[in-house]
Design an enzyme around this catalytic site. Structure first.
Site, PDB file in Angstrom:
ATOM      1  N   ARG A   1       4.455   1.768  10.517  1.00 19.83           N
ATOM      2  CA  ARG A   1       4.604  -0.243  10.660  1.00 19.83           C
ATOM      3  C   ARG A   1       5.385  -0.318  11.751  1.00 19.83           C
ATOM      4  NH1 ARG A   1       0.188  -1.325   8.010  1.00 19.83           N
ATOM      5  NH2 ARG A   1      -0.347   0.134   6.144  1.00 19.83           N
TER       6      ARG A   1
ATOM      7  N   ASP B   1      13.530   5.902  -1.387  1.00 18.57           N
ATOM      8  CA  ASP B   1      13.902   6.566  -0.459  1.00 18.57           C
ATOM      9  C   ASP B   1      13.657   6.717   0.544  1.00 18.57           C
ATOM     10  OD1 ASP B   1      11.918   8.827   0.173  1.00 18.57           O
ATOM     11  OD2 ASP B   1      11.067   8.843  -1.920  1.00 18.57           O
TER      12      ASP B   1
ATOM     13  N   ARG C   1       2.945   3.100  -1.543  1.00 23.20           N
ATOM     14  CA  ARG C   1       3.308   3.001  -2.873  1.00 23.20           C
ATOM     15  C   ARG C   1       4.187   4.043  -3.748  1.00 23.20           C
ATOM     16  NH1 ARG C   1      -2.664   6.172  -3.767  1.00 23.20           N
ATOM     17  NH2 ARG C   1      -1.114   7.053  -1.475  1.00 23.20           N
TER      18      ARG C   1
ATOM     19  N   ARG D   1       1.262  -1.943  -0.434  1.00 22.64           N
ATOM     20  CA  ARG D   1      -0.068   0.212  -0.120  1.00 22.64           C
ATOM     21  C   ARG D   1       0.605   1.576  -0.091  1.00 22.64           C
ATOM     22  NH1 ARG D   1      -4.110  -0.622   4.159  1.00 22.64           N
ATOM     23  NH2 ARG D   1      -5.312  -3.071   4.312  1.00 22.64           N
TER      24      ARG D   1
END
Lengths: 303, 303, 303, 303
Positions: free
Chosen positions: B223, B212, B114, B112
């Site tokens: 996360r 990056d 992106r 997700r």
């Protein structure tokens, strides 16, 4: 002279420091590191850093296709296959970081390529240098008479002289006033973020630009093309020389499939098939507009 | 065992080849190269390549801010300033490429994010291995009773046993049938792209993931957070250990301003000011909903 | 006068054509359609089109969270929850398309926000109009003495007069020369793509800009902020007025959590907790630098 | 039956509410709104919202090219010109939002197209439905013997029966165990975020997917292509039918230049020129590999 003494000193210091690394390293590209390649009258491009090489493209592709890719005999063949079939993600696995000094009107075209990282010199924060792009006589072209977006012959004689005088004088005067407006001697001094608005679009700016190989090749296809404006094309061409040394196999495939290739429409392909079958195809019976037919002739013509 | 013998042999070969380079090099990060860090029961994260270091962040920022940044005494101070003021582009000047082996349901969350480059193993093209994530007993958590999206205590006793048995047996049976379906011995053999649909979401996949530093830190903030699902959090934590060795100053600022920080709303800030002025502020007179108040207490509470 | 007669005629024609649709429609936003809202001396912003409304945000969130979101009593509460927890994807489900006329130096700041679609007027292809931004007297600010990137008091007296004269005269002269250079009367005429380089950064350009609500709010947070340059802030403020009528609940949450909110670091939160416990916290014992402490005071101060 | 009664009721209610708007409206597209178009056995695609039409593409292009575009006689010609010359930004000015129900393994392919906005049903938060994709007999294809990534003939007889039985039985058993594991009757109940890992990749999920026309056409070129996996191709084809009604001129140009067109390499163009000059060109003297030559024959062949 395109680098400030400070920048040159920093570069020299860094050039002296060889490191050891386990990362993929490309000797041909190492040669480019810390060498500013001059472009236009005051601009340059220099490689700051790079990630990956031809093998890195294949390595990533082989993660995707697993054992299947073993059947392709070598890296070059695999890279050609990936390029031909528009498999773009393995090319994204290489990255390059450039330091570029360029006129503002070139920067404005360049920045339209959005999938990149940019750090530009801030004229809000700092004072711009007195450096302006003044075209060389042979680049001082007339408006094309056939193409709204193109150039014709170089100007000559008095007209060329007058144009160069305008460009130089207006730039110098604008910069004089810029300096005068921001000066705080005996006055408050205009804010830099306002004073910069007086400066013309041929003033030089600079930035760090970081991009992956896939998006870089897309940029080069558009900007190293004959239809691109000369002033951005010379930057694209300078970068092409670097890419050629960095990922030679990918660059070769790029030249063949992108720069030298062409996309034909369903209608154009149909015409090719009819012509190969010996049929006489003309614009009238081609189903193409005059513009399309002219472009089609350019692609399949005998020249 | 998380790497195939082929992969391990390739890694060992690469590890033996030290190159010299003029690029920015981080000794602490070189230690991570070609070492797969185990995560979960069969997964891993390993650094394939990296670009830039703490200095590269500052170098890019100094291009933007020019002489202005000279006033900030050192790199660490500048990095903290950039992080505090959400100046994200200098952090984009660093890049990392990871090889990750992870269960499919973790991959689905991960993807997700992106703004990254990905090459995933193709189950359309190749055959998946018989490797499934089976939670350790202490990770076999019950549904939270207070949070739709959370976990409670670990299951125990017979319930835990049954769950583990289901997960194992269903995975094994699904894989047996997968193999049987794609087999071309004595039959046509189902297409791989179809047979894979029988495999459950705890099967392992792998990919190359390149991102990056700015976007990586955003990923880690979400996360490596306590609210993230455990199975992705352990990957984020493994990556945190690498980032800490790669760009220590940036990582420290990230810990202070992002991981350990909190965003307070206008209403919450007003409550803080009232409380500092000695006022008794309760949920009722705070203007916040119960949920907001509870979260606010969590942030400013004495715990 | 900010629109050409052609543009105004096109707008009037379109305004007369009411269509029926089954799409989500916002009466307050319909009022903005085809009305150019003036900004600066010759600029404007106008809404060309929009997609979605507050309900569309919730509708998308409910696809994600399924039955779980039923527990949130109403749309406004859900939107506040999403904003507070940085759940950005539901906000991406709304989209807006604007037509903006703005000075080039503002356009250069604006375009740094990369996640948007842009079609800008091409000065390579077409001829720019003689329209330049000249600051109103009260916007003619001095360089800030405390902030490299800020403004102080407005200039006054002779200094202000001189600055205005420079800006006006240089712009007019540059444009005169631009016209003269591209003229093909009695001469070849310089290519437009070259002639434009003589024009200063306060000339107006225009573009269509299309962006999703999440990225728009990010843009507004940075550009409607007190630290943004005045000349882009007035555009951001004009857009805020439109967003307020388009998605009122989202805009309200944005004001509370983003515009009026603040992010505190782990160290700052610790200071707040200590202060609430009655401790005397000073810069010296706060663990913060002077700059951080000053900013912290600004956030929690009694002002 | 592909929609829940709740979803159908919501749709019926919305369908009854016609709004008036000043926005660009496409009658053919309005017909699609709120109608779920069935795909595969339980999937669907439905248009939730759209922005722009063929005119909006031209309107944006005319902002860029100004007066220059007046020379192109009509919108269709301009759109063909833009498509032929890869001027992608005007196509980005149209946007579509779809609600899609699709098997997880299709979703995994789909999500690789990163330039889009997505809100997917969360199996962490909510409980998945008992709905699995089971191929129709004619879609139950064997592995291709010539292409690692393709399909051959449909399976037949006992082999087909066994495959269908495996797919059905394994899905049902996995779902039974999923339900049993999350049940809190007489036990704690496994967390949803863990239990979902037992479910195979043919289970259905759903999402809102919003994308601009340029990126949608790129998606369709790859996924409506004959080489795409059948199960995603049927979704792409369903979307093609919608796009055809939404932006008919753009879709027609897309069919001609993208779907029906082909990119020839420099080497292939050279071969075409030699063949048109009457030369006998064979793979051996073409400079192409066998694979390239075969593909080249496919493109210019008389079939």
């Amino acid at each position: 002279m395109t680098l400030t003494p400070d920048q040159q000193a920093e570069i020299d210091a860094l050039r002296g420091q060889t490191q050891t690394t386990l990362r993929a390293t490309v000797p041909g590209m190492e040669q480019h590191l810390y060498h500013a390649r001059p472009v236009l009258d005051h601009g340059f491009v220099r490689v700051i850093d790079y990630m990956g090489d031809d093998s890195a493209i294949c390595q990533a592709a082989r993660v995707s296709y697993g054992r299947g890719t073993k059947s392709v005999s070598n890296d070059e063949g695999l890279i050609r296959y990936l390029m031909r079939h528009w498999h773009s993600t393995p090319f994204e696995m290489c990255e390059i970081k450039l330091h570029v000094k360029l006129p503002v009107f070139v920067a404005r075209q360049w920045i339209r390529h959005r999938t990149a990282n940019v750090n530009e010199y801030s004229a809000r924060y700092s004072i711009l240098d007195r450096e302006f792009y003044i075209p060389a006589p042979e680049a001082l072209a007339a408006q094309s008479t056939v193409n709204n977006q193109g150039r014709g012959e170089a100007l000559s004689g008095e007209e060329a002289d007058r144009v160069l005088r305008y460009l130089r004088d207006d730039a110098m005067r604008a910069y004089d006033h810029y300096e005068e407006m921001i000066s705080d001697e005996g006055q408050q001094g205009l804010a830099r973020e306002l004073a910069r608005m007086n400066l013309p679009a041929n003033i030089y700016t600079q930035w760090y630009w970081k991009v992956d190989l896939h998006n870089l090749l897309h940029f080069l296809r558009l900007r190293a093309d004959a239809h691109a404006q000369y002033e951005i094309r010379v930057y694209a061409e300078a970068i092409c020389e670097m890419v050629k040394d960095w990922v030679p196999a990918a660059y070769k495939a790029f030249e063949d499939y992108r720069m030298g290739g062409a996309t034909l429409s369903a209608g154009a392909l149909d015409c090719v098939r009819r012509m190969l079958n010996g049929e006489e195809v003309t614009q009238e019976n081609s189903g193409m507009s005059k513009g399309e037919w002219r472009e089609f002739q350019g692609v399949i013509g005998s020249q």
